[in-house]
Design a protein around this motif. Structure first.
Motif, PDB file in Angstrom:
ATOM      1  N   PRO A  72      50.331  18.625  57.782  1.00 59.42           N
ATOM      2  CA  PRO A  72      51.492  18.126  58.524  1.00 59.42           C
ATOM      3  C   PRO A  72      52.596  17.562  57.640  1.00 59.42           C
ATOM      4  CG  PRO A  72      49.648  16.616  58.733  1.00 59.42           C
ATOM      5  CD  PRO A  72      49.133  17.829  58.021  1.00 59.42           C
ATOM      6  N   SER A  73      52.237  17.092  56.431  1.00 62.33           N
ATOM      7  CA  SER A  73      53.252  16.477  55.565  1.00 62.33           C
ATOM      8  C   SER A  73      53.731  17.414  54.460  1.00 62.33           C
ATOM      9  CB  SER A  73      52.738  15.160  54.994  1.00 62.33           C
ATOM     10  OG  SER A  73      51.490  15.353  54.370  1.00 62.33           O
ATOM     11  N   ARG A  74      53.416  18.706  54.593  1.00 61.78           N
ATOM     12  CA  ARG A  74      53.944  19.731  53.666  1.00 61.78           C
ATOM     13  C   ARG A  74      53.586  19.426  52.211  1.00 61.78           C
ATOM     14  NH1 ARG A  74      54.648  21.046  58.509  1.00 61.78           N
ATOM     15  NH2 ARG A  74      56.649  21.659  59.361  1.00 61.78           N
ATOM     16  N   ARG A  75      52.349  19.010  51.974  1.00 64.44           N
ATOM     17  CA  ARG A  75      51.923  18.648  50.616  1.00 64.44           C
ATOM     18  C   ARG A  75      51.064  19.707  49.944  1.00 64.44           C
ATOM     19  NH1 ARG A  75      50.564  12.226  50.593  1.00 64.44           N
ATOM     20  NH2 ARG A  75      52.515  11.593  51.506  1.00 64.44           N
ATOM     21  N   TYR A  76      50.637  20.726  50.703  1.00 64.31           N
ATOM     22  CA  TYR A  76      49.705  21.692  50.121  1.00 64.31           C
ATOM     23  C   TYR A  76      50.214  23.130  50.170  1.00 64.31           C
ATOM     24  CZ  TYR A  76      46.710  17.641  50.262  1.00 64.31           C
ATOM     25  OH  TYR A  76      46.218  16.374  50.084  1.00 64.31           O
ATOM     26  N   PHE A  77      50.701  23.555  51.309  1.00 63.63           N
ATOM     27  CA  PHE A  77      51.127  24.945  51.444  1.00 63.63           C
ATOM     28  C   PHE A  77      52.598  25.121  51.049  1.00 63.63           C
ATOM     29  CE2 PHE A  77      47.838  25.000  55.037  1.00 63.63           C
ATOM     30  CZ  PHE A  77      46.845  25.482  54.205  1.00 63.63           C
ATOM     31  N   THR A  78      52.880  26.316  50.544  1.00 61.46           N
ATOM     32  CA  THR A  78      54.264  26.681  50.223  1.00 61.46           C
ATOM     33  C   THR A  78      54.710  27.785  51.178  1.00 61.46           C
ATOM     34  OG1 THR A  78      53.585  28.430  48.692  1.00 61.46           O
ATOM     35  CG2 THR A  78      53.875  26.211  47.748  1.00 61.46           C
ATOM     36  N   HIS A 105      39.296  31.591  57.560  1.00 65.20           N
ATOM     37  CA  HIS A 105      38.791  31.563  56.184  1.00 65.20           C
ATOM     38  C   HIS A 105      39.927  31.623  55.163  1.00 65.20           C
ATOM     39  CE1 HIS A 105      34.574  31.427  57.004  1.00 65.20           C
ATOM     40  NE2 HIS A 105      34.600  32.525  57.743  1.00 65.20           N
ATOM     41  N   VAL A 106      40.892  32.490  55.400  1.00 64.85           N
ATOM     42  CA  VAL A 106      42.016  32.630  54.467  1.00 64.85           C
ATOM     43  C   VAL A 106      42.756  31.296  54.331  1.00 64.85           C
ATOM     44  CG1 VAL A 106      44.295  33.705  54.147  1.00 64.85           C
ATOM     45  CG2 VAL A 106      42.333  35.121  54.758  1.00 64.85           C
ATOM     46  N   ILE A 112      41.564  24.294  50.593  1.00 67.15           N
ATOM     47  CA  ILE A 112      40.614  23.669  49.661  1.00 67.15           C
ATOM     48  C   ILE A 112      41.087  23.868  48.222  1.00 67.15           C
ATOM     49  CG2 ILE A 112      38.224  23.723  48.792  1.00 67.15           C
ATOM     50  CD1 ILE A 112      38.649  22.442  51.644  1.00 67.15           C
ATOM     51  N   GLU A 113      41.561  25.081  47.893  1.00 64.70           N
ATOM     52  CA  GLU A 113      42.105  25.354  46.547  1.00 64.70           C
ATOM     53  C   GLU A 113      43.275  24.417  46.252  1.00 64.70           C
ATOM     54  OE1 GLU A 113      43.416  29.443  46.076  1.00 64.70           O
ATOM     55  OE2 GLU A 113      41.493  30.172  46.848  1.00 64.70           O
ATOM     56  N   ILE A 115      43.971  21.496  47.549  1.00 61.16           N
ATOM     57  CA  ILE A 115      43.529  20.109  47.364  1.00 61.16           C
ATOM     58  C   ILE A 115      43.052  19.916  45.922  1.00 61.16           C
ATOM     59  CG2 ILE A 115      41.719  18.437  47.968  1.00 61.16           C
ATOM     60  CD1 ILE A 115      42.014  19.376  50.877  1.00 61.16           C
ATOM     61  N   LYS A 116      42.266  20.892  45.418  1.00 62.59           N
ATOM     62  CA  LYS A 116      41.785  20.803  44.031  1.00 62.59           C
ATOM     63  C   LYS A 116      42.959  20.809  43.057  1.00 62.59           C
ATOM     64  CE  LYS A 116      37.314  22.943  44.925  1.00 62.59           C
ATOM     65  NZ  LYS A 116      36.579  24.204  44.956  1.00 62.59           N
ATOM     66  N   SER A 117      43.937  21.682  43.293  1.00 61.19           N
ATOM     67  CA  SER A 117      45.126  21.741  42.422  1.00 61.19           C
ATOM     68  C   SER A 117      45.882  20.421  42.450  1.00 61.19           C
ATOM     69  CB  SER A 117      46.087  22.846  42.868  1.00 61.19           C
ATOM     70  OG  SER A 117      45.478  24.092  42.766  1.00 61.19           O
ATOM     71  N   ALA A 118      46.047  19.868  43.647  1.00 56.48           N
ATOM     72  CA  ALA A 118      46.803  18.621  43.794  1.00 56.48           C
ATOM     73  C   ALA A 118      46.170  17.507  42.974  1.00 56.48           C
ATOM     74  CB  ALA A 118      46.887  18.225  45.262  1.00 56.48           C
ATOM     75  N   LYS A 119      44.848  17.470  42.912  1.00 60.92           N
ATOM     76  CA  LYS A 119      44.166  16.434  42.134  1.00 60.92           C
ATOM     77  C   LYS A 119      44.561  16.512  40.660  1.00 60.92           C
ATOM     78  CE  LYS A 119      40.184  15.796  45.143  1.00 60.92           C
ATOM     79  NZ  LYS A 119      38.771  16.071  45.369  1.00 60.92           N
ATOM     80  N   THR A 120      44.741  17.716  40.144  1.00 66.69           N
ATOM     81  CA  THR A 120      45.123  17.839  38.731  1.00 66.69           C
ATOM     82  C   THR A 120      46.570  17.423  38.525  1.00 66.69           C
ATOM     83  OG1 THR A 120      45.707  20.181  38.901  1.00 66.69           O
ATOM     84  CG2 THR A 120      43.453  19.683  38.271  1.00 66.69           C
TER      85      THR A 120
END
Length: 197
Positions: A72-78, A105-106, A112-113, A115-120
């Motif tokens: 909802p806050s546009r932090r993960y998808f582009t 699934h897509v 999930i990918e 979220i992992k990227s955001a952590k880095t």
């Protein structure tokens, strides 16, 4: 009463399908269940769900609600991600009828990918001090904000959001220290840099 059934059946079908069927046997995954439940809750409470038949309109509604529920806050998808997901936009009704979770699934695996990227990258952003002399703005009315164009814009949005959060926390800490200094004349206030760190 009939209207209520018309409303509940597609939602329950979606919930049961998303939580029960998988292409491979999967162990109980509480994180996945949590996300599914939050998305269903979002659809029921915020999605202004209008009873629909399982057709292309239904697909479009599920498409928008599912993505909005996850990000909802546009932090993960582009926009690139949304463009890729759009291949499924009018197929979800058929997929659900066939117990096919391709769309789910897509989108979920990409989430999930991300979220992992955001952590880095948020770790890298926070490792450096912010330039608070640079004037910048960020729109926090997320419902009106479009998804970032690409990964670079997404990372820059994270930087601005983290800068805003840091500044808010520094201000909060300064206010607390001001109150302590009123009661204790020997109290030494922290420097801005110390609070930022």
């Amino acid at each position: 009463m009939r209207k209520a059934y018309k409303f509940l059946i597609p939602v329950l079908a979606l919930f049961i399908t998303l939580s029960s069927f998988t292409t491979n046997p999967v162990k109980n995954d509480p994180d996945k269940d949590k996300v599914l439940i939050s998305v269903i809750n979002y659809m029921l409470t915020n999605g202004h769900y209008v009873p629909k038949d399982m057709d292309d309109d239904f697909s479009e509604h599920v498409f928008k609600s599912f993505i909005e529920g996850l990000d909802p806050s546009r932090r993960y998808f582009t926009k690139e991600d949304i463009r890729e997901f759009s291949k499924h936009k009018y197929l979800i009704d058929n997929q659900l009828k066939n117990a096919d979770l391709t769309f789910y699934h897509v989108v979920y695996n990409r989430f999930i990918e991300k979220i992992k990227s955001a952590k880095t990258y948020y770790g890298e952003i926070l490792a450096q001090p912010f330039n608070f002399n640079k004037r910048e703005s960020i729109d926090i009315n997320y419902k009106e904000v479009p998804f970032p164009k690409n990964e670079n814009e997404l990372i820059n949005n994270w930087r601005k959001q983290l800068k805003l959060n840091t500044l808010s926390r520094i201000q909060e800490a300064q206010n607390l220290e001001k109150e302590k200094a009123k009661d204790n004349k020997d109290f030494k206030k922290s420097s801005f840099k110390a609070l930022e760190a």
